[in-house]
Design a protein around this motif. Structure first.
Motif, PDB file in Angstrom:
ATOM      1  N   PRO A  33      34.594  24.268  -1.747  1.00  0.00           N
ATOM      2  CA  PRO A  33      35.021  23.461  -2.491  1.00  0.00           C
ATOM      3  C   PRO A  33      34.831  21.701  -2.269  1.00  0.00           C
ATOM      4  O   PRO A  33      34.395  21.526  -1.186  1.00  0.00           O
ATOM      5  N   PRO A  34      34.674  21.030  -3.195  1.00  0.00           N
ATOM      6  CA  PRO A  34      34.510  19.748  -3.336  1.00  0.00           C
ATOM      7  C   PRO A  34      35.662  18.825  -2.666  1.00  0.00           C
ATOM      8  O   PRO A  34      36.261  18.151  -3.427  1.00  0.00           O
ATOM      9  N   ALA A  35      35.818  18.925  -1.652  1.00  0.00           N
ATOM     10  CA  ALA A  35      36.957  18.316  -0.796  1.00  0.00           C
ATOM     11  C   ALA A  35      36.422  17.647   0.660  1.00  0.00           C
ATOM     12  O   ALA A  35      35.128  17.978   0.752  1.00  0.00           O
ATOM     13  N   ALA A  36      37.196  17.080   1.277  1.00  0.00           N
ATOM     14  CA  ALA A  36      36.737  16.513   2.500  1.00  0.00           C
ATOM     15  C   ALA A  36      36.104  17.463   3.288  1.00  0.00           C
ATOM     16  O   ALA A  36      35.163  17.139   4.270  1.00  0.00           O
ATOM     17  N   HIS A 263      33.866  11.620  -5.836  1.00  0.00           N
ATOM     18  CA  HIS A 263      34.284  10.746  -6.764  1.00  0.00           C
ATOM     19  C   HIS A 263      35.553  10.508  -6.525  1.00  0.00           C
ATOM     20  O   HIS A 263      36.522   9.855  -7.241  1.00  0.00           O
ATOM     21  N   LEU A 264      35.425   9.602  -4.977  1.00  0.00           N
ATOM     22  CA  LEU A 264      36.644   8.976  -4.627  1.00  0.00           C
ATOM     23  C   LEU A 264      36.532   7.461  -4.752  1.00  0.00           C
ATOM     24  O   LEU A 264      35.525   7.142  -4.660  1.00  0.00           O
ATOM     25  N   PRO A 265      37.749   6.960  -5.080  1.00  0.00           N
ATOM     26  CA  PRO A 265      37.860   5.395  -5.183  1.00  0.00           C
ATOM     27  C   PRO A 265      37.358   5.035  -3.803  1.00  0.00           C
ATOM     28  O   PRO A 265      37.591   5.572  -2.762  1.00  0.00           O
ATOM     29  N   GLU A 266      36.347   3.857  -3.858  1.00  0.00           N
ATOM     30  CA  GLU A 266      36.038   3.392  -2.515  1.00  0.00           C
ATOM     31  C   GLU A 266      37.214   3.263  -1.659  1.00  0.00           C
ATOM     32  O   GLU A 266      37.143   3.176  -0.452  1.00  0.00           O
TER      33      GLU A 266
END
Length: 315
Positions: A33-36, A263-266
């Protein structure tokens, strides 16, 4: 786990052929998954660590193990799973094994938590009694860990109404009042807290309060694939050890990858805990989960596999 449902942007496709040779490198297709928790795969690909170890790794979209199991060995070789998913799969007769560790939940910096709505009045696990809680799964890893955590908090697990809510949908469901709280992970926990959500527990570590760390994400394969690819697994283990070392020494770049790849906000990426990557895996990593599964009668009378049956690597 059932939570691992987001589509991986910019990844390979599930139709690509699994293991094979490409440009002198052995091709391995991984569903993650595209998660941490998938940063190890991202780092390994982006930083060329897999290729340095003779592997051309392709990253595909992921779902839970019960859905993906029929495609293992055909559309892809490995899938991120969890000890509980493997216990459930083996109890149903599926010949799947864990071949490597991936992510551990650590007491000092847990990633999985319960976040309650700002106006819910929920400030502790005990307060979840009589409430509706969203969880990416309602009968597997996170649901069972939540029940264990509730029991340890003196709450009655059966008095909590579990509703299936996938990680990406958690913030909107919480905001809309469809649930009172959600079981979530990073980066979604940080996003909800920034909007006023209240973190009330760490779920995994609350279920196992006497453990300093718990195996949470593993890589799973069919036993046949694992038996046929011992050298591949050695390469993967070596690559993941190098990835872990790289992550430890490059926190700034890791957070940049969270922005560019997840694609997280900084501002969010700056506060997300860095996952602990540990490719090691042994019998002891399954024992706490087997005990929890037994205590909650999660197999409903089916035979409980042994820890050794769950492992596809020599001990």
């Amino acid at each position: 786990m059932a939570a691992l449902l987001m589509l991986a942007a910019g990844c390979g496709t599930a139709q690509e052929a699994p293991s094979g040779a490409k440009g002198g490198l052995e091709q391995v297709t991984i569903a993650a998954p595209p998660a941490a928790g998938s940063l190890s795969v991202i780092v390994g690909i982006k930083k060329g660590i897999f290729k340095r170890n003779g592997l051309n790794v392709k990253w595909v979209s992921s779902g839970n193990l019960s859905v993906l199991a029929p495609s293992l060995g055909r559309q892809f070789d490995l899938v991120t799973s969890s000890p509980v998913e493997l216990i459930l799969a083996r109890s149903r007769g599926l010949d799947l094994v864990a071949v490597q560790g991936s992510r551990r939940e650590v007491a000092d910096d847990p990633l999985v938590s319960v976040v309650a709505a700002p106006d819910s009045g929920i400030t502790s696990m005990k307060n979840l009694e009589g409430r509706t809680v969203g969880s990416p799964d309602v009968a597997s890893t996170l649901a069972l860990a939540l029940k264990g955590a509730l029991k340890n908090a003196g709450a009655k697990p059966d008095d909590v109404d579990l509703k299936q809510v996938n990680f990406p949908d958690g913030p909107n469901q919480l905001k809309a009042g469809q649930v009172d709280a959600v079981v979530t992970t990073e980066p979604f926990a940080t996003l909800m807290e920034s909007a006023g959500g209240v973190k009330v527990g760490s779920v995994i570590m609350d279920a196992f309060p006497h453990q300093s760390s718990v195996a949470l994400v593993t890589w799973a394969a069919t036993k046949g694939w694992a038996d046929d690819h011992p050298e591949t697994l050695k390469k993967l283990a070596k690559a993941n050890s190098e990835i872990n070392d790289w992550i430890k020494g490059h926190e700034g770049e890791v957070r940049q990858l969270m922005v560019s790849e997840l694609h997280l906000p900084e501002s969010v990426a700056a506060g997300v805990p860095i996952p602990v990557v540990d490719p090691s895996l042994g019998v002891k990593d399954f024992e706490p989960w087997l005990e929890l599964v037994g205590a909650l009668d999660a197999l409903h009378g089916r035979s409980v596999p042994s820890a050794k049956e769950l492992l596809g690597v020599p001990q």
